[in-house]
Write a protein that holds these residues in place. Structure first.
Motif, PDB file in Angstrom:
ATOM      1  N   TRP A 171       0.804  -1.223   0.000  1.00 39.31           N
ATOM      2  CA  TRP A 171       0.000   0.000   0.000  1.00 39.31           C
ATOM      3  C   TRP A 171       0.840   1.276   0.000  1.00 39.31           C
ATOM      4  O   TRP A 171       0.299   2.371  -0.104  1.00 39.31           O
ATOM      5  CB  TRP A 171      -0.918   0.013   1.227  1.00 39.31           C
ATOM      6  N   ALA A 172       2.143   1.162   0.125  1.00 37.41           N
ATOM      7  CA  ALA A 172       3.022   2.311   0.346  1.00 37.41           C
ATOM      8  C   ALA A 172       2.863   3.418  -0.691  1.00 37.41           C
ATOM      9  O   ALA A 172       2.897   4.598  -0.338  1.00 37.41           O
ATOM     10  CB  ALA A 172       4.479   1.851   0.407  1.00 37.41           C
ATOM     11  N   ARG A 173       2.706   3.094  -1.926  1.00 31.85           N
ATOM     12  CA  ARG A 173       2.639   4.120  -2.970  1.00 31.85           C
ATOM     13  C   ARG A 173       1.226   4.287  -3.528  1.00 31.85           C
ATOM     14  O   ARG A 173       1.051   4.883  -4.597  1.00 31.85           O
ATOM     15  CB  ARG A 173       3.610   3.778  -4.093  1.00 31.85           C
ATOM     16  N   LYS A 174       0.246   3.771  -2.823  1.00 30.94           N
ATOM     17  CA  LYS A 174      -1.138   3.853  -3.288  1.00 30.94           C
ATOM     18  C   LYS A 174      -1.924   4.815  -2.399  1.00 30.94           C
ATOM     19  O   LYS A 174      -1.675   4.908  -1.204  1.00 30.94           O
ATOM     20  CB  LYS A 174      -1.791   2.471  -3.264  1.00 30.94           C
ATOM     21  N   THR A 175      -2.853   5.496  -3.016  1.00 27.42           N
ATOM     22  CA  THR A 175      -3.721   6.406  -2.272  1.00 27.42           C
ATOM     23  C   THR A 175      -5.179   5.977  -2.450  1.00 27.42           C
ATOM     24  O   THR A 175      -5.813   5.538  -1.510  1.00 27.42           O
ATOM     25  CB  THR A 175      -3.516   7.859  -2.732  1.00 27.42           C
ATOM     26  N   GLU A 176      -5.691   6.091  -3.684  1.00 26.57           N
ATOM     27  CA  GLU A 176      -7.084   5.703  -3.911  1.00 26.57           C
ATOM     28  C   GLU A 176      -7.250   4.208  -3.692  1.00 26.57           C
ATOM     29  O   GLU A 176      -6.446   3.410  -4.161  1.00 26.57           O
ATOM     30  CB  GLU A 176      -7.527   6.097  -5.315  1.00 26.57           C
ATOM     31  N   GLY A 177      -8.266   3.849  -2.926  1.00 29.31           N
ATOM     32  CA  GLY A 177      -8.538   2.448  -2.640  1.00 29.31           C
ATOM     33  C   GLY A 177      -7.568   1.812  -1.664  1.00 29.31           C
ATOM     34  O   GLY A 177      -7.525   0.595  -1.549  1.00 29.31           O
ATOM     35  N   ALA A 178      -6.799   2.634  -0.941  1.00 28.46           N
ATOM     36  CA  ALA A 178      -5.779   2.113  -0.013  1.00 28.46           C
ATOM     37  C   ALA A 178      -6.043   2.521   1.436  1.00 28.46           C
ATOM     38  O   ALA A 178      -5.165   2.393   2.283  1.00 28.46           O
ATOM     39  CB  ALA A 178      -4.394   2.593  -0.451  1.00 28.46           C
ATOM     40  N   TRP A 179      -7.215   3.035   1.702  1.00 31.00           N
ATOM     41  CA  TRP A 179      -7.592   3.464   3.053  1.00 31.00           C
ATOM     42  C   TRP A 179      -8.694   2.546   3.558  1.00 31.00           C
ATOM     43  O   TRP A 179      -9.399   1.906   2.783  1.00 31.00           O
ATOM     44  CB  TRP A 179      -8.068   4.909   3.037  1.00 31.00           C
ATOM     45  N   SER A 180      -8.839   2.506   4.884  1.00 28.69           N
ATOM     46  CA  SER A 180      -9.779   1.561   5.482  1.00 28.69           C
ATOM     47  C   SER A 180     -10.390   2.133   6.755  1.00 28.69           C
ATOM     48  O   SER A 180      -9.805   3.001   7.409  1.00 28.69           O
ATOM     49  CB  SER A 180      -9.031   0.261   5.817  1.00 28.69           C
ATOM     50  N   ILE A 181     -11.525   1.595   7.098  1.00 31.07           N
ATOM     51  CA  ILE A 181     -12.091   1.787   8.434  1.00 31.07           C
ATOM     52  C   ILE A 181     -11.202   0.980   9.378  1.00 31.07           C
ATOM     53  O   ILE A 181     -10.833  -0.146   9.037  1.00 31.07           O
ATOM     54  CB  ILE A 181     -13.535   1.233   8.466  1.00 31.07           C
ATOM     55  N   PRO A 182     -10.819   1.507  10.544  1.00 29.45           N
ATOM     56  CA  PRO A 182     -10.055   0.669  11.484  1.00 29.45           C
ATOM     57  C   PRO A 182     -10.885  -0.571  11.842  1.00 29.45           C
ATOM     58  O   PRO A 182     -11.983  -0.464  12.385  1.00 29.45           O
ATOM     59  CB  PRO A 182      -9.856   1.582  12.693  1.00 29.45           C
ATOM     60  N   LYS A 183     -10.372  -1.745  11.480  1.00 32.99           N
ATOM     61  CA  LYS A 183     -11.144  -2.977  11.653  1.00 32.99           C
ATOM     62  C   LYS A 183     -10.223  -4.180  11.650  1.00 32.99           C
ATOM     63  O   LYS A 183      -9.043  -4.071  11.330  1.00 32.99           O
ATOM     64  CB  LYS A 183     -12.166  -3.121  10.524  1.00 32.99           C
ATOM     65  N   GLY A 184     -10.777  -5.311  12.010  1.00 36.68           N
ATOM     66  CA  GLY A 184     -10.008  -6.542  11.981  1.00 36.68           C
ATOM     67  C   GLY A 184     -10.901  -7.744  12.180  1.00 36.68           C
ATOM     68  O   GLY A 184     -12.087  -7.627  12.504  1.00 36.68           O
ATOM     69  N   GLU A 185     -10.307  -8.911  12.000  1.00 36.06           N
ATOM     70  CA  GLU A 185     -11.053 -10.163  12.053  1.00 36.06           C
ATOM     71  C   GLU A 185     -11.420 -10.547  13.491  1.00 36.06           C
ATOM     72  O   GLU A 185     -10.740 -10.168  14.440  1.00 36.06           O
ATOM     73  CB  GLU A 185     -10.238 -11.285  11.416  1.00 36.06           C
ATOM     74  N   PHE A 186     -12.501 -11.312  13.586  1.00 34.65           N
ATOM     75  CA  PHE A 186     -12.931 -11.843  14.879  1.00 34.65           C
ATOM     76  C   PHE A 186     -13.712 -13.120  14.663  1.00 34.65           C
ATOM     77  O   PHE A 186     -14.168 -13.415  13.561  1.00 34.65           O
ATOM     78  CB  PHE A 186     -13.763 -10.805  15.649  1.00 34.65           C
ATOM     79  N   ASP A 187     -13.857 -13.865  15.743  1.00 35.16           N
ATOM     80  CA  ASP A 187     -14.630 -15.099  15.741  1.00 35.16           C
ATOM     81  C   ASP A 187     -15.930 -14.819  16.494  1.00 35.16           C
ATOM     82  O   ASP A 187     -15.913 -14.601  17.709  1.00 35.16           O
ATOM     83  CB  ASP A 187     -13.841 -16.215  16.434  1.00 35.16           C
ATOM     84  N   PRO A 188     -17.076 -14.811  15.795  1.00 31.49           N
ATOM     85  CA  PRO A 188     -18.347 -14.494  16.455  1.00 31.49           C
ATOM     86  C   PRO A 188     -18.743 -15.479  17.557  1.00 31.49           C
ATOM     87  O   PRO A 188     -19.579 -15.153  18.400  1.00 31.49           O
ATOM     88  CB  PRO A 188     -19.371 -14.508  15.327  1.00 31.49           C
ATOM     89  N   ASP A 189     -18.124 -16.650  17.580  1.00 27.59           N
ATOM     90  CA  ASP A 189     -18.416 -17.614  18.644  1.00 27.59           C
ATOM     91  C   ASP A 189     -17.659 -17.275  19.926  1.00 27.59           C
ATOM     92  O   ASP A 189     -17.964 -17.830  20.981  1.00 27.59           O
ATOM     93  CB  ASP A 189     -18.039 -19.037  18.203  1.00 27.59           C
TER      94      ASP A 189
END
Length: 163
Positions: free
Chosen positions: A32-50
């Motif tokens: 992602w170092a040299r990318k701008t468009e399409g390289a941003w995110s909501i702060p998030k991550g994976e989880f196990d719903p169980d």
């Protein structure tokens, strides 16, 4: 069962024509170092719903990625948004007015870099965080998260009685 992620999309109402800004993060690492468009995110991550609720996971991931607690505000579940890959992201929204940490301490991950080199390098999960208006965020966010902006605009319209 699809891979699940959860995140927090903070917003703050503004006086400009867009009406609100959102807090988004530029993804770290060499891809992602040299990318701008399409390289941003909501702060998030994976989880196990169980094992963990989506909101608990979203709060945990906010701290892991940004190094600060999410603000102590009321959060609403905005919805679950599918990626083309099949991953599903549960997004929570909260009013971030006044949220302005002096510093962020980004979490890290390890990656073999350069590829097939046998060398492992540590990279930040995020390398920039900023408030941006909705139009700019629509271009900056990864494609799978853009529908969350549209849902947030509808949500804010419903809350204010204009939607």
């Amino acid at each position: 069962m699809p891979v699940m992620s959860a995140g927090i999309l903070l917003y703050r109402i503004t006086s400009d024509a867009d009406g609100f800004e959102v807090l988004i993060a530029h993804m770290g690492g060499p891809y992602w170092a040299r990318k701008t468009e399409g390289a941003w995110s909501i702060p998030k991550g994976e989880f196990d719903p169980d094992v963990e609720s989506a909101l608990d996971a979203a709060r945990r991931e906010f701290v892991e990625e940004l190094g600060v607690d999410a603000p102590d505000v009321a959060y609403s579940e905005l919805g679950t948004f599918p990626y083309a890959s099949g991953k599903r992201v549960v997004v929570f929204v909260g009013d971030g007015l006044g949220f302005a940490p002096a510093t962020f301490t980004y979490g890290t991950f390890e990656l073999e870099w350069p590829p097939r080199s046998g060398r492992t390098v540590e990279f930040p999960e995020v390398d920039d965080v900023r408030w941006t208006n909705a139009d700019a965020a629509a271009a900056l966010l990864v494609k799978g998260q853009r529908p969350a902006l549209e849902a947030l605009a509808r949500h804010l319209g419903e809350v204010s009685g204009t939607g």
